[in-house]
Scaffold this motif. Structure first.
Motif, PDB file in Angstrom:
ATOM      1  N   UNK A 386       3.259  99.804  54.492  1.00  0.00           N
ATOM      2  CA  UNK A 386       3.326  98.502  53.832  1.00  0.00           C
ATOM      3  C   UNK A 386       3.990  98.619  52.456  1.00  0.00           C
ATOM      4  N   UNK A 387       3.676  99.696  51.723  1.00  0.00           N
ATOM      5  CA  UNK A 387       4.330  99.911  50.428  1.00  0.00           C
ATOM      6  C   UNK A 387       5.831 100.093  50.627  1.00  0.00           C
ATOM      7  N   UNK A 388       6.207 100.855  51.643  1.00  0.00           N
ATOM      8  CA  UNK A 388       7.625 101.065  51.938  1.00  0.00           C
ATOM      9  C   UNK A 388       8.324  99.737  52.247  1.00  0.00           C
ATOM     10  N   UNK A 389       7.644  98.886  53.024  1.00  0.00           N
ATOM     11  CA  UNK A 389       8.232  97.594  53.372  1.00  0.00           C
ATOM     12  C   UNK A 389       8.381  96.711  52.139  1.00  0.00           C
ATOM     13  N   UNK A 390       7.386  96.724  51.256  1.00  0.00           N
ATOM     14  CA  UNK A 390       7.482  95.933  50.030  1.00  0.00           C
ATOM     15  C   UNK A 390       8.611  96.440  49.130  1.00  0.00           C
ATOM     16  N   UNK A 395      14.062  95.862  46.946  1.00  0.00           N
ATOM     17  CA  UNK A 395      15.397  96.437  46.831  1.00  0.00           C
ATOM     18  C   UNK A 395      16.489  95.428  47.160  1.00  0.00           C
ATOM     19  N   UNK A 396      16.173  94.445  48.018  1.00  0.00           N
ATOM     20  CA  UNK A 396      17.198  93.459  48.381  1.00  0.00           C
ATOM     21  C   UNK A 396      17.018  92.149  47.618  1.00  0.00           C
ATOM     22  N   UNK A 397      16.204  92.197  46.546  1.00  0.00           N
ATOM     23  CA  UNK A 397      16.196  91.095  45.601  1.00  0.00           C
ATOM     24  C   UNK A 397      15.094  90.076  45.735  1.00  0.00           C
ATOM     25  N   UNK A 398      14.063  90.321  46.557  1.00  0.00           N
ATOM     26  CA  UNK A 398      12.980  89.358  46.686  1.00  0.00           C
ATOM     27  C   UNK A 398      11.932  89.598  45.606  1.00  0.00           C
ATOM     28  N   UNK A 399      11.281  88.528  45.183  1.00  0.00           N
ATOM     29  CA  UNK A 399      10.362  88.563  44.051  1.00  0.00           C
ATOM     30  C   UNK A 399       8.966  88.954  44.523  1.00  0.00           C
ATOM     31  N   UNK A 400       8.524  90.157  44.132  1.00  0.00           N
ATOM     32  CA  UNK A 400       7.166  90.617  44.390  1.00  0.00           C
ATOM     33  C   UNK A 400       6.594  91.143  43.082  1.00  0.00           C
ATOM     34  N   UNK A 401       5.293  91.072  42.935  1.00  0.00           N
ATOM     35  CA  UNK A 401       4.671  91.611  41.724  1.00  0.00           C
ATOM     36  C   UNK A 401       4.827  93.125  41.675  1.00  0.00           C
ATOM     37  N   UNK A 408       0.078  90.090  50.175  1.00  0.00           N
ATOM     38  CA  UNK A 408      -0.418  88.827  49.643  1.00  0.00           C
ATOM     39  C   UNK A 408       0.570  87.703  49.865  1.00  0.00           C
ATOM     40  N   UNK A 409       0.385  86.622  49.108  1.00  0.00           N
ATOM     41  CA  UNK A 409       1.196  85.422  49.306  1.00  0.00           C
ATOM     42  C   UNK A 409       2.665  85.707  49.015  1.00  0.00           C
ATOM     43  N   UNK A 410       2.965  86.438  47.922  1.00  0.00           N
ATOM     44  CA  UNK A 410       4.358  86.689  47.569  1.00  0.00           C
ATOM     45  C   UNK A 410       5.059  87.544  48.621  1.00  0.00           C
ATOM     46  N   UNK A 411       4.333  88.516  49.175  1.00  0.00           N
ATOM     47  CA  UNK A 411       4.935  89.332  50.238  1.00  0.00           C
ATOM     48  C   UNK A 411       5.223  88.489  51.459  1.00  0.00           C
ATOM     49  N   UNK A 412       4.276  87.618  51.822  1.00  0.00           N
ATOM     50  CA  UNK A 412       4.480  86.768  53.000  1.00  0.00           C
ATOM     51  C   UNK A 412       5.672  85.819  52.782  1.00  0.00           C
ATOM     52  N   UNK A 413       5.773  85.254  51.582  1.00  0.00           N
ATOM     53  CA  UNK A 413       6.901  84.368  51.299  1.00  0.00           C
ATOM     54  C   UNK A 413       8.219  85.122  51.365  1.00  0.00           C
ATOM     55  N   UNK A 414       8.229  86.371  50.895  1.00  0.00           N
ATOM     56  CA  UNK A 414       9.453  87.166  50.948  1.00  0.00           C
ATOM     57  C   UNK A 414       9.857  87.455  52.391  1.00  0.00           C
ATOM     58  N   UNK A 415       8.865  87.789  53.228  1.00  0.00           N
ATOM     59  CA  UNK A 415       9.167  88.018  54.651  1.00  0.00           C
ATOM     60  C   UNK A 415       9.715  86.742  55.274  1.00  0.00           C
ATOM     61  N   UNK A 420      14.245  83.576  57.428  1.00  0.00           N
ATOM     62  CA  UNK A 420      15.082  82.377  57.382  1.00  0.00           C
ATOM     63  C   UNK A 420      16.551  82.736  57.176  1.00  0.00           C
ATOM     64  N   UNK A 421      16.834  83.691  56.297  1.00  0.00           N
ATOM     65  CA  UNK A 421      18.208  84.087  56.046  1.00  0.00           C
ATOM     66  C   UNK A 421      18.839  84.772  57.252  1.00  0.00           C
ATOM     67  N   UNK A 422      18.023  85.354  58.106  1.00  0.00           N
ATOM     68  CA  UNK A 422      18.538  86.019  59.301  1.00  0.00           C
ATOM     69  C   UNK A 422      18.386  85.164  60.556  1.00  0.00           C
ATOM     70  N   UNK A 423      18.132  83.842  60.347  1.00  0.00           N
ATOM     71  CA  UNK A 423      18.047  82.870  61.449  1.00  0.00           C
ATOM     72  C   UNK A 423      16.976  83.265  62.469  1.00  0.00           C
ATOM     73  N   UNK A 424      15.837  83.680  61.943  1.00  0.00           N
ATOM     74  CA  UNK A 424      14.677  84.020  62.771  1.00  0.00           C
ATOM     75  C   UNK A 424      13.580  82.995  62.520  1.00  0.00           C
ATOM     76  N   UNK A 425      12.625  82.841  63.454  1.00  0.00           N
ATOM     77  CA  UNK A 425      11.510  81.919  63.217  1.00  0.00           C
ATOM     78  C   UNK A 425      10.741  82.309  61.953  1.00  0.00           C
ATOM     79  N   UNK A 426      10.611  81.363  61.044  1.00  0.00           N
ATOM     80  CA  UNK A 426      10.005  81.644  59.737  1.00  0.00           C
ATOM     81  C   UNK A 426       8.493  81.554  59.854  1.00  0.00           C
TER      82      UNK A 426
END
Length: 532
Positions: A386-390, A395-401, A408-415, A420-426
């Protein structure tokens, strides 16, 4: 005589049938209390509870319940409806209470709040609210079944007002409701079930529609034909969790001695119905679905070829069959090296279509590759993964604490934004295919990110060492305190005689007549007199 004997016999048989039917009717008597409080006097109006209560009352009436209903009730109104329910359900086979509105917990006890309650003192808990223990006391004893459903975990300003009046030494209010222990001791054929709209201590949401997400799903599944109540609540939990992106997770606690069906126990005759989607149970047989769910939970927890193959042997067309086959393919394929780190990639393309040295990004099908809580748990992410995924998301510019291993919520929003950017079900939950694709897409960015972090850490370390070295001063001598310097300047000490002689160029000698001086270059005469 035989004719009249036959008539009397028929009358006795008819009376026996009527008595048996009356007994069955008494055993099948079902009573419900439904309350929805929206228009609070001392708190903002809630948008959904009143309509939620009307929806549930309609569902329960159609299921054969005698419904005692109340909307926007004050303290006297709630007390009156509870008394009527207690009397009506005394001999009932099934008694159900549904409440939507404000509730709160204080010192581990739960309270329901009438619309006219103003809570400004601790005593008001006893005089202006209804304790949930009173609802449990209103349920009929075993062998009846008692059910309490609470959609009362909303953000509550009245609780904050009360908390301000409680003593500092006393445990105060907390968000949501406290868990309720349903003991199985003494349960025969009946028992008690308590269902909450969200986890203990958490807050539920009203949603954007006329009804809350919890009650909307509850009305859909509670009286579903052939679905036992605990299976229905499991489906409700899955739907609400997905709809709220994991922020609200309904739960229930039960000590039932038998299966309980709110709707018809037997499902309707099987017609040529379309196949249900993969996320829904493949059969209306509730027991079969529970068994399949347990087998799948065990397989996803163990994450081995043997467990996935065992699941497919029992349920070759089960709800998780496709996911099981995909996980088997992943476990069978050797790791593909990307940079210096081996990465396991589940690629649905053939080996011939793939380069021998390059891992191609996975082409996901948006219609089938839909992430859920189950698909993500099947990946088996530990804390380090999970740390690696965060870190990859950072690394690709998403906002996490920070990358702390807690989704948490910020990780879920980033996923969700990545999907959404990769045209997958959000959905904010990953599938194994999406996880592999995300890792492949971010390998190079992750290397740069970690190299930059290491460089920044080294620079900070050197800067800290240099600063500490500069601040560490070598002592050259201890200066006198300022007060001592001022005293010595005001009262200078007398100069010793030896120092005075050396400064004037004369020596003092002693004789019989006293002291006298001679040039410093001469010695004092032995006789005490100077000879010139």
């Amino acid at each position: 005589m035989r004719f009249w004997a036959a008539i009397v016999g028929l009358l006795f048989l008819g009376a026996a049938d009527l008595l048996q039917a009356g007994a069955l009717a008494a055993g099948n008597n079902r009573v419900a209390l439904v309350i929805g409080n929206s228009k609070y006097v001392y708190a903002p109006t809630l948008s959904n509870p009143a309509s939620d209560a009307r929806l549930m009352a309609d569902v329960l009436r159609k299921a054969g319940f005698n419904v005692i209903e109340g909307v926007d009730l004050d303290y006297a109104g709630m007390r009156d409806r509870l008394n009527k329910f207690t009397e009506a359900s005394y001999d009932a086979g099934t008694a159900l209470i549904y409440y939507a509105g404000h509730g709160m917990q204080v010192n581990g006890k739960n309270y329901l709040i009438p619309v006219d309650a103003e809570l400004t003192a601790p005593a008001h808990l006893k005089t202006r609210t209804i304790q949930i223990d009173e609802l449990l006391s209103a349920l009929p004893p075993d062998p009846a079944v008692g059910i309490v459903i609470l959609d009362a975990c909303r953000d509550n300003p009245l609780a904050r007002t009360l908390a301000a009046s409680l003593p500092k030494s006393r445990s105060t209010t907390a968000p949501g409701l406290a868990p309720i222990d349903v003991s199985a001791a003494g349960v025969g054929a009946g028992g008690v079930l308590i269902a909450f709209a969200t986890d203990p201590g958490s807050v539920s949401y009203d949603g954007d529609g006329a009804n809350s997400p919890y009650t909307t799903s509850l009305a859909r599944h509670l009286a579903e034909p052939g679905v036992e109540i605990q299976s229905a609540l499991t489906r409700v939990r899955g739907e609400v969790t997905a709809e709220t992106h994991g922020r609200q997770r309904p739960w229930h606690n039960a000590s039932l001695g038998r299966e309980v069906f709110i709707g018809p126990q037997a499902p309707p005759p099987a017609a040529a119905a379309p196949q249900p989607p993969p996320t829904e149970p493949p059969s209306s047989d509730a027991r079969g679905w529970e068994i399949e769910q347990r087998v799948w939970d065990e397989a996803s927890k163990r994450n081995t070829l043997a467990h996935y193959e065992a699941y497919l042997q029992q349920f070759p067309k089960g709800a998780f069959a496709d996911l099981a086959r995909l996980n088997i393919d992943q476990l069978k394929k050797p790791p593909i090296t990307v940079g210096n780190a081996p990465t396991v990639v589940a690629n649905t393309q053939s080996d011939a279509a793939r380069s021998a040295t390059t891992a191609e990004p996975l082409a996901a099908n948006p219609e089938t590759d839909t992430g859920t809580e189950l698909t993500e748990s099947a990946i088996g992410l530990g804390r380090q993964e999970k740390i690696d995924l965060q870190e990859r998301l950072l690394a690709i510019g998403y906002d996490l604490d920070e990358a702390d291993g807690d989704f948490g919520i910020k990780t879920r929003l980033a996923i969700g934004r990545w999907q959404e950017e990769n045209q997958l079900p959000t959905t904010t939950f990953l599938t194994s295919t999406q996880y592999a694709r995300l890792k492949l897409d971010t390998d190079e960015a992750l290397k740069n990110y970690r190299a930059q972090r290491a460089s920044e850490a080294e620079a900070k370390k050197q800067e800290s060492a240099t600063s500490q070295k500069a601040e560490k001063a070598q002592p050259t001598g201890r200066a006198k305190p300022r007060r001592q310097q001022q005293r010595e300047a005001a009262n200078p000490r007398p100069v010793p005689k030896s120092q005075a002689i050396r400064k004037s160029g004369f020596r003092t000698c002693s004789g019989i007549d006293g002291t006298f001086e001679v040039p410093a270059s001469q010695r004092c005469p032995l006789s005490g007199y100077a000879h010139y």
